[in-house]
Scaffold this motif. Structure first.
Motif, short mmCIF file in Angstrom:
data_model
loop_
_atom_site.label_atom_id
_atom_site.label_comp_id
_atom_site.label_asym_id
_atom_site.label_seq_id
_atom_site.Cartn_x
_atom_site.Cartn_y
_atom_site.Cartn_z
N PRO A 95 8.72 8.78 -17.12
CA PRO A 95 8.78 7.64 -16.20
C PRO A 95 8.49 8.08 -14.78
O PRO A 95 8.67 9.24 -14.42
CB PRO A 95 10.22 7.13 -16.36
CG PRO A 95 10.99 8.31 -16.86
CD PRO A 95 10.04 9.09 -17.70
N GLY A 96 8.01 7.16 -13.96
CA GLY A 96 7.68 7.50 -12.59
C GLY A 96 7.91 6.33 -11.66
O GLY A 96 7.94 5.17 -12.08
N GLN A 97 8.08 6.66 -10.38
CA GLN A 97 8.26 5.66 -9.35
C GLN A 97 7.02 5.59 -8.47
O GLN A 97 6.28 6.56 -8.34
CB GLN A 97 9.50 5.99 -8.49
CG GLN A 97 10.80 6.02 -9.26
CD GLN A 97 11.12 4.70 -9.93
OE1 GLN A 97 10.93 3.63 -9.34
NE2 GLN A 97 11.59 4.76 -11.17
N LEU A 98 6.81 4.43 -7.88
CA LEU A 98 5.65 4.23 -7.02
C LEU A 98 5.75 5.11 -5.78
O LEU A 98 6.75 5.09 -5.07
CB LEU A 98 5.56 2.76 -6.61
CG LEU A 98 4.36 2.35 -5.75
CD1 LEU A 98 3.08 2.46 -6.57
CD2 LEU A 98 4.54 0.94 -5.21
N VAL A 99 4.72 5.91 -5.53
CA VAL A 99 4.71 6.80 -4.37
C VAL A 99 3.54 6.52 -3.43
O VAL A 99 3.54 7.01 -2.30
CB VAL A 99 4.66 8.28 -4.80
CG1 VAL A 99 5.92 8.66 -5.57
CG2 VAL A 99 3.42 8.57 -5.64
N GLY A 100 2.56 5.75 -3.85
CA GLY A 100 1.43 5.50 -2.96
C GLY A 100 0.46 4.50 -3.56
O GLY A 100 0.52 4.17 -4.75
N VAL A 101 -0.42 4.01 -2.70
CA VAL A 101 -1.40 3.01 -3.10
C VAL A 101 -2.75 3.40 -2.52
O VAL A 101 -2.84 3.84 -1.37
CB VAL A 101 -1.01 1.60 -2.61
CG1 VAL A 101 -2.11 0.60 -2.90
CG2 VAL A 101 0.28 1.16 -3.26
N THR A 102 -3.79 3.26 -3.31
CA THR A 102 -5.16 3.43 -2.82
C THR A 102 -5.97 2.21 -3.24
O THR A 102 -5.70 1.60 -4.29
CB THR A 102 -5.82 4.70 -3.38
OG1 THR A 102 -5.81 4.64 -4.81
CG2 THR A 102 -5.08 5.95 -2.91
N ILE A 103 -6.95 1.85 -2.43
CA ILE A 103 -7.81 0.70 -2.71
C ILE A 103 -9.26 1.18 -2.60
O ILE A 103 -9.66 1.75 -1.59
CB ILE A 103 -7.54 -0.45 -1.73
CG1 ILE A 103 -6.06 -0.87 -1.79
CG2 ILE A 103 -8.44 -1.64 -2.03
CD1 ILE A 103 -5.69 -1.95 -0.80
N ASP A 104 -10.04 0.95 -3.65
CA ASP A 104 -11.42 1.43 -3.63
C ASP A 104 -12.34 0.36 -3.05
O ASP A 104 -11.91 -0.74 -2.67
CB ASP A 104 -11.87 1.87 -5.02
CG ASP A 104 -11.91 0.73 -6.03
OD1 ASP A 104 -11.89 -0.45 -5.63
OD2 ASP A 104 -11.97 1.01 -7.24
N ASP A 105 -13.65 0.68 -2.98
CA ASP A 105 -14.58 -0.23 -2.31
C ASP A 105 -14.84 -1.50 -3.09
O ASP A 105 -15.41 -2.45 -2.55
CB ASP A 105 -15.90 0.49 -2.00
CG ASP A 105 -16.56 1.07 -3.26
OD1 ASP A 105 -16.02 0.85 -4.37
OD2 ASP A 105 -17.58 1.75 -3.13
N SER A 106 -14.43 -1.57 -4.36
CA SER A 106 -14.54 -2.80 -5.13
C SER A 106 -13.26 -3.62 -5.09
O SER A 106 -13.16 -4.63 -5.79
CB SER A 106 -14.92 -2.49 -6.59
OG SER A 106 -13.88 -1.77 -7.23
N GLY A 107 -12.29 -3.19 -4.30
CA GLY A 107 -11.05 -3.95 -4.14
C GLY A 107 -9.98 -3.68 -5.15
O GLY A 107 -8.94 -4.35 -5.13
N VAL A 108 -10.18 -2.71 -6.05
CA VAL A 108 -9.16 -2.40 -7.05
C VAL A 108 -8.00 -1.66 -6.38
O VAL A 108 -8.22 -0.64 -5.71
CB VAL A 108 -9.74 -1.56 -8.19
CG1 VAL A 108 -8.64 -1.15 -9.17
CG2 VAL A 108 -10.82 -2.35 -8.93
N VAL A 109 -6.80 -2.19 -6.56
CA VAL A 109 -5.60 -1.59 -5.98
C VAL A 109 -5.00 -0.64 -7.02
O VAL A 109 -4.54 -1.07 -8.08
CB VAL A 109 -4.57 -2.67 -5.60
CG1 VAL A 109 -3.35 -2.03 -4.95
CG2 VAL A 109 -5.20 -3.69 -4.66
#
Length: 450
Positions: free
Chosen positions: A333-347
């Motif tokens: 299991p894991g906890q949210l540590v970060g977010v990235t968004i690519d040039d097509s808008g995928v989070v």
């Protein structure tokens, strides 16, 4: 009388100065668009459409047209700062949250979506991506497997609850064993895991049960004859298979073809397996069951059943032993540590267990007539009859621009040009005032005639 013409000119110049002043005030506002005052001359309508009078009666403000040219893009340190490079608008919406609803419940949108070029976004306490006005960013949500399907745009929410563990169901083991290696087995006890001379090579992989507990599985390669290798496996030091006397027994035997290539290639190679009913694999995959084991900390792991071990890419060539690929699909299991968004808008959400999973995708909107949008403040516009209905799609598709994360679009106001326009508008104001002054002097001269 020329008073009306001069007065209309003063009003027009004053409104032009208002537009210029607003442009200058928003020169540092991200996503703001410059506006231009556009004027039209005014003529009196003659009776029956006839008349010879060609002198106008002044000027009127025709419209204040916003200019949606691309602004400069500047980089920032915030991964949730988004800039649109090209056409398109972010869709944002006011929401109504039920105080009795669960924290992760989808809020209800209050009114129609609004549109913005300002990409200063943040994450609120419930995991929704919002701007400074607490308006939510709209897009597509991904399912629990990270699969995104086009749907009606809804508020994008990050998985604040983290990611659940996944039990290992498949292992890819790609390696080369040395065809020059000496035969080390079988012996009276088949193999002794504490004696490196009883086997040729070994490698390990960490697998996970349904609770996310890790299990160290080690594979031992023992050459028993030319082109023939036994594969033993242990879980936390416990053999996965034993013979009738309790001694370790191989889980599979790899028979390489004489060419040394993959065991599933032509030339007589195959993999015989002895678990899961036993048999001969035609594609290099064999079934494994990992029993419950005792962890080093004294805990007990759950059994892992139905594991698909793929050794179809193994080779036997005249070079040293080497593992070229060793992967498995389980994780803790894991906890949210970060977010990235690519040039097509995928989070993409990144978790503490090293996994990444799509959480959603930003949807953009374009208009046939963006100048028909109505500004409502807060770096936002709303659609009107003049703008037409929005065309919706993801960034980079069709005529949509692409997203650049960690960047913002600056205002497209040309400060130098606006200051020059201000000087021109000031002179126009003075000139119109002069026409009123001159007309007043003419009228005074007429009044003073005797």
């Amino acid at each position: 009388m020329g008073f009306q013409q001069g007065l209309s000119g003063l009003n027009a110049s004053s409104k032009n100065l208002d537009v210029i002043g607003n442009n200058v005030a928003n020169a540092n506002t991200f996503g703001a668009k410059t506006a231009r005052a556009e004027f039209a001359d005014v003529y009196a309508a003659a009776m029956n459409g006839t008349g010879a009078g060609n002198i106008g009666i002044g000027v009127a403000l025709s419209t204040v047209a916003q200019q949606f040219s691309q602004g400069n893009i500047t980089t920032t340190e915030n991964a949730l700062d988004l800039a649109i490079n090209g056409s398109g608008f972010f869709q944002i919406a006011n929401v109504v949250r039920d105080p009795n609803a669960a924290p992760n419940a989808t809020p209800q949108m209050d009114g129609a979506p609004m549109y913005s070029r300002n990409g200063q976004f943040k994450v609120d306490r419930n995991g929704f991506i919002v701007n400074n006005q607490q308006q939510v960013l709209l897009g597509y949500m991904a399912d629990t497997n990270g699969i995104i399907a086009p749907q009606q745009a809804r508020p994008i929410q990050l998985p604040t609850a983290g990611i659940n563990p996944q039990a290992t169901s498949g292992v890819q083991l790609e390696f080369n064993v040395d065809s020059r290696a000496a035969v080390t087995g079988p012996t009276a006890t088949n193999i002794n895991f504490n004696d490196p001379t009883s086997y040729n090579n070994a490698t390990s992989v960490t697998m996970y049960d349904s609770l996310g507990q890790d299990v160290a599985v080690t594979y031992y390669m023992q050459k028993t004859a030319a082109n023939t290798w036994n594969v033993y496996a242990t879980a936390s030091g416990t053999p996965l298979r034993t013979d009738g006397g309790g001694n370790p027994a191989p889980v599979a035997t790899i028979n390489f073809p004489t060419t040394g290539g993959n065991p599933t290639a032509t030339g007589g190679g195959n993999i015989q397996y002895f678990m899961g009913g036993g048999g001969t694999s035609t594609d290099g995959r064999i079934p494994l069951d990992i029993p419950a084991t005792t962890r080093p900390d004294g805990g007990t792991t759950l059994p892992i059943t139905g594991v698909d071990l793929n050794m179809g890419s193994a080779t036997q060539y005249g070079t040293v032993f080497g593992v070229t690929n060793l992967t498995q699909n389980g994780f803790a299991p894991g906890q949210l540590v970060g977010v990235t968004i690519d040039d097509s808008g995928v989070v993409m959400a990144r978790f503490s267990n090293g996994q990444s999973r799509a959480a959603g995708q930003v949807e953009l909107a374009t208009f046939r007539n963006p100048q028909g949008l109505q500004p409502i403040g807060g770096n936002a516009w709303i659609g009107t009859f003049a703008s037409g209905d929005p065309t919706l799609s993801v960034p980079g598709s069709g005529n949509m621009g692409v997203l650049q994360a960690g960047a913002l679009e600056e205002s497209n106001v040309d400060l130098t040009g606006e200051l020059v326009n201000m000087i021109t508008a000031q002179r126009n104001y003075q000139a119109n005032a002069q026409t009123i002054k001159t007309q007043d002097q003419v009228l005074q001269t007429l009044v003073n005639l005797r």
